[in-house]
Design a protein around this motif. Structure first.
Motif, mmCIF file in Angstrom:
data_model
loop_
_atom_site.group_PDB
_atom_site.id
_atom_site.type_symbol
_atom_site.label_atom_id
_atom_site.label_comp_id
_atom_site.label_asym_id
_atom_site.label_seq_id
_atom_site.Cartn_x
_atom_site.Cartn_y
_atom_site.Cartn_z
ATOM 1 N N ARG A 38 61.450 80.617 59.246
ATOM 2 C CA ARG A 38 61.601 79.166 59.123
ATOM 3 C C ARG A 38 62.658 78.698 60.123
ATOM 4 O O ARG A 38 63.431 79.487 60.644
ATOM 5 C CB ARG A 38 62.052 78.772 57.726
ATOM 6 C CG ARG A 38 61.107 79.178 56.629
ATOM 7 C CD ARG A 38 61.648 78.830 55.271
ATOM 8 N NE ARG A 38 62.954 79.475 55.063
ATOM 9 C CZ ARG A 38 63.641 79.431 53.939
ATOM 10 N NH1 ARG A 38 63.166 78.777 52.901
ATOM 11 N NH2 ARG A 38 64.806 80.034 53.826
ATOM 12 N N VAL A 39 62.689 77.394 60.353
ATOM 13 C CA VAL A 39 63.749 76.785 61.149
ATOM 14 C C VAL A 39 64.416 75.751 60.260
ATOM 15 O O VAL A 39 63.752 74.932 59.622
ATOM 16 C CB VAL A 39 63.182 76.125 62.425
ATOM 17 C CG1 VAL A 39 64.270 75.349 63.156
ATOM 18 C CG2 VAL A 39 62.568 77.168 63.334
ATOM 19 N N VAL A 40 65.739 75.811 60.199
ATOM 20 C CA VAL A 40 66.505 74.872 59.396
ATOM 21 C C VAL A 40 67.088 73.822 60.331
ATOM 22 O O VAL A 40 67.696 74.155 61.354
ATOM 23 C CB VAL A 40 67.642 75.579 58.623
ATOM 24 C CG1 VAL A 40 68.365 74.594 57.727
ATOM 25 C CG2 VAL A 40 67.095 76.752 57.824
ATOM 26 N N LEU A 41 66.898 72.555 59.991
ATOM 27 C CA LEU A 41 67.414 71.453 60.796
ATOM 28 C C LEU A 41 68.585 70.804 60.071
ATOM 29 O O LEU A 41 68.494 70.518 58.873
ATOM 30 C CB LEU A 41 66.319 70.406 61.025
ATOM 31 C CG LEU A 41 65.015 70.903 61.653
ATOM 32 C CD1 LEU A 41 64.006 69.770 61.725
ATOM 33 C CD2 LEU A 41 65.261 71.499 63.026
ATOM 34 N N TYR A 42 69.675 70.585 60.796
ATOM 35 C CA TYR A 42 70.848 69.873 60.276
ATOM 36 C C TYR A 42 70.982 68.582 61.073
ATOM 37 O O TYR A 42 71.046 68.622 62.305
ATOM 38 C CB TYR A 42 72.129 70.670 60.491
ATOM 39 C CG TYR A 42 72.217 72.028 59.882
ATOM 40 C CD1 TYR A 42 72.985 72.231 58.754
ATOM 41 C CD2 TYR A 42 71.565 73.114 60.452
ATOM 42 C CE1 TYR A 42 73.102 73.502 58.196
ATOM 43 C CE2 TYR A 42 71.666 74.374 59.906
ATOM 44 C CZ TYR A 42 72.436 74.559 58.779
ATOM 45 O OH TYR A 42 72.546 75.811 58.237
ATOM 46 N N PHE A 43 71.070 67.465 60.395
ATOM 47 C CA PHE A 43 71.209 66.168 61.060
ATOM 48 C C PHE A 43 72.643 65.671 60.985
ATOM 49 O O PHE A 43 73.451 66.159 60.203
ATOM 50 C CB PHE A 43 70.291 65.127 60.394
ATOM 51 C CG PHE A 43 68.843 65.294 60.732
ATOM 52 C CD1 PHE A 43 68.295 64.633 61.810
ATOM 53 C CD2 PHE A 43 68.024 66.110 59.975
ATOM 54 C CE1 PHE A 43 66.954 64.766 62.135
ATOM 55 C CE2 PHE A 43 66.685 66.259 60.281
ATOM 56 C CZ PHE A 43 66.150 65.583 61.360
ATOM 57 N N ASP A 44 72.923 64.638 61.774
ATOM 58 C CA ASP A 44 74.238 64.002 61.730
ATOM 59 C C ASP A 44 74.389 63.090 60.519
ATOM 60 O O ASP A 44 75.461 62.556 60.273
ATOM 61 C CB ASP A 44 74.508 63.226 63.021
ATOM 62 C CG ASP A 44 73.537 62.075 63.261
ATOM 63 O OD1 ASP A 44 72.464 62.033 62.607
ATOM 64 O OD2 ASP A 44 73.832 61.224 64.113
ATOM 65 N N ASN A 45 73.308 62.914 59.773
ATOM 66 C CA ASN A 45 73.337 62.110 58.549
ATOM 67 C C ASN A 45 72.362 62.707 57.542
ATOM 68 O O ASN A 45 71.455 63.433 57.914
ATOM 69 C CB ASN A 45 72.987 60.645 58.851
ATOM 70 C CG ASN A 45 71.610 60.485 59.465
ATOM 71 O OD1 ASN A 45 70.991 61.437 59.911
ATOM 72 N ND2 ASN A 45 71.125 59.276 59.516
ATOM 73 N N ASP A 46 72.579 62.439 56.287
ATOM 74 C CA ASP A 46 71.719 62.954 55.223
ATOM 75 C C ASP A 46 70.832 61.837 54.673
ATOM 76 O O ASP A 46 71.140 60.655 54.821
ATOM 77 C CB ASP A 46 72.559 63.519 54.074
ATOM 78 C CG ASP A 46 73.277 64.802 54.455
ATOM 79 O OD1 ASP A 46 72.824 65.479 55.381
ATOM 80 O OD2 ASP A 46 74.292 65.106 53.824
ATOM 81 N N HIS A 47 69.759 62.239 54.055
ATOM 82 C CA HIS A 47 68.864 61.289 53.388
ATOM 83 C C HIS A 47 69.043 61.474 51.881
ATOM 84 O O HIS A 47 69.026 62.608 51.393
ATOM 85 C CB HIS A 47 67.417 61.541 53.786
ATOM 86 C CG HIS A 47 66.501 60.435 53.387
ATOM 87 N ND1 HIS A 47 66.085 60.254 52.097
ATOM 88 C CD2 HIS A 47 65.938 59.447 54.112
ATOM 89 C CE1 HIS A 47 65.289 59.201 52.036
ATOM 90 N NE2 HIS A 47 65.181 58.684 53.245
ATOM 91 N N PRO A 48 69.200 60.392 51.125
ATOM 92 C CA PRO A 48 69.444 60.536 49.684
ATOM 93 C C PRO A 48 68.312 61.194 48.909
ATOM 94 O O PRO A 48 68.533 61.723 47.820
ATOM 95 C CB PRO A 48 69.672 59.101 49.210
ATOM 96 C CG PRO A 48 69.109 58.225 50.262
ATOM 97 C CD PRO A 48 69.192 58.994 51.551
ATOM 98 N N GLN A 49 67.101 61.221 49.458
ATOM 99 C CA GLN A 49 65.987 61.822 48.732
ATOM 100 C C GLN A 49 65.782 63.299 49.054
ATOM 101 O O GLN A 49 64.921 63.937 48.459
ATOM 102 C CB GLN A 49 64.714 61.028 48.979
ATOM 103 C CG GLN A 49 64.734 59.696 48.243
ATOM 104 C CD GLN A 49 63.430 58.970 48.385
ATOM 105 O OE1 GLN A 49 63.212 58.265 49.356
ATOM 106 N NE2 GLN A 49 62.556 59.158 47.412
ATOM 107 N N CYS A 50 66.564 63.848 49.976
ATOM 108 C CA CYS A 50 66.524 65.289 50.223
ATOM 109 C C CYS A 50 67.511 65.930 49.265
ATOM 110 O O CYS A 50 68.716 65.751 49.377
ATOM 111 C CB CYS A 50 66.885 65.622 51.666
ATOM 112 S SG CYS A 50 66.869 67.401 52.000
ATOM 113 N N LYS A 51 67.002 66.668 48.314
ATOM 114 C CA LYS A 51 67.823 67.279 47.255
ATOM 115 C C LYS A 51 68.040 68.764 47.517
ATOM 116 O O LYS A 51 67.856 69.594 46.650
ATOM 117 C CB LYS A 51 67.158 67.079 45.888
ATOM 118 C CG LYS A 51 66.813 65.644 45.564
ATOM 119 C CD LYS A 51 68.046 64.792 45.398
ATOM 120 C CE LYS A 51 67.642 63.406 44.923
ATOM 121 N NZ LYS A 51 68.573 62.392 45.248
ATOM 122 N N SER A 52 68.442 69.103 48.742
ATOM 123 C CA SER A 52 68.589 70.516 49.107
ATOM 124 C C SER A 52 69.792 71.163 48.433
ATOM 125 O O SER A 52 69.865 72.387 48.346
ATOM 126 C CB SER A 52 68.699 70.664 50.625
ATOM 127 O OG SER A 52 69.907 70.114 51.101
#
Length: 111
Positions: A38-52
């Protein structure tokens, strides 16, 4: 009557299932291939609906039946993510909110 009902129910279930997809836009801070492909992506901001459950949120790019991503689509999105990260360009993804993995289904680079 039953013959007409089955296609309608199939259509309805596919429309309801697609409501789990959410769009997110940001600049990638890290693109991390893991040990299981897999590839894991990290963003400069989070989305409230991603419950990782991680900080920052992890968005997973993977070839599997949950995301519906084929190997060809995975290769194209991995390449797009690397190019966007190297140029510090924002990308927009569509991800699945039905699991904690926030599987990426679609991706585009913003110029």
């Amino acid at each position: 009557m039953l013959k007409n009902t089955i296609p309608f129910l199939l259509l309805l279930s596919s429309v309801v299932w697609s409501f789990d997809d959410v769009s997110h836009t940001g600049v990638l801070n890290k693109v991390y291939p893991d040990s299981i492909g897999r590839v894991v992506l990290y963003f400069d901001n989070d989305h409230p609906q991603c419950k990782s459950g991680t900080n920052p949120d992890y968005y997973y790019l993977a070839v599997n039946t949950l995301s519906g991503v084929t190997q060809e689509a995975f290769d194209a999105m991995f390449s797009t993510a690397l190019m966007a990260a190297s140029m510090r360009k924002a990308i927009t993804i569509t991800f699945d909110t039905s699991t904690k993995y926030c599987y990426v289904r679609e991706m585009s680079i913003n110029f």
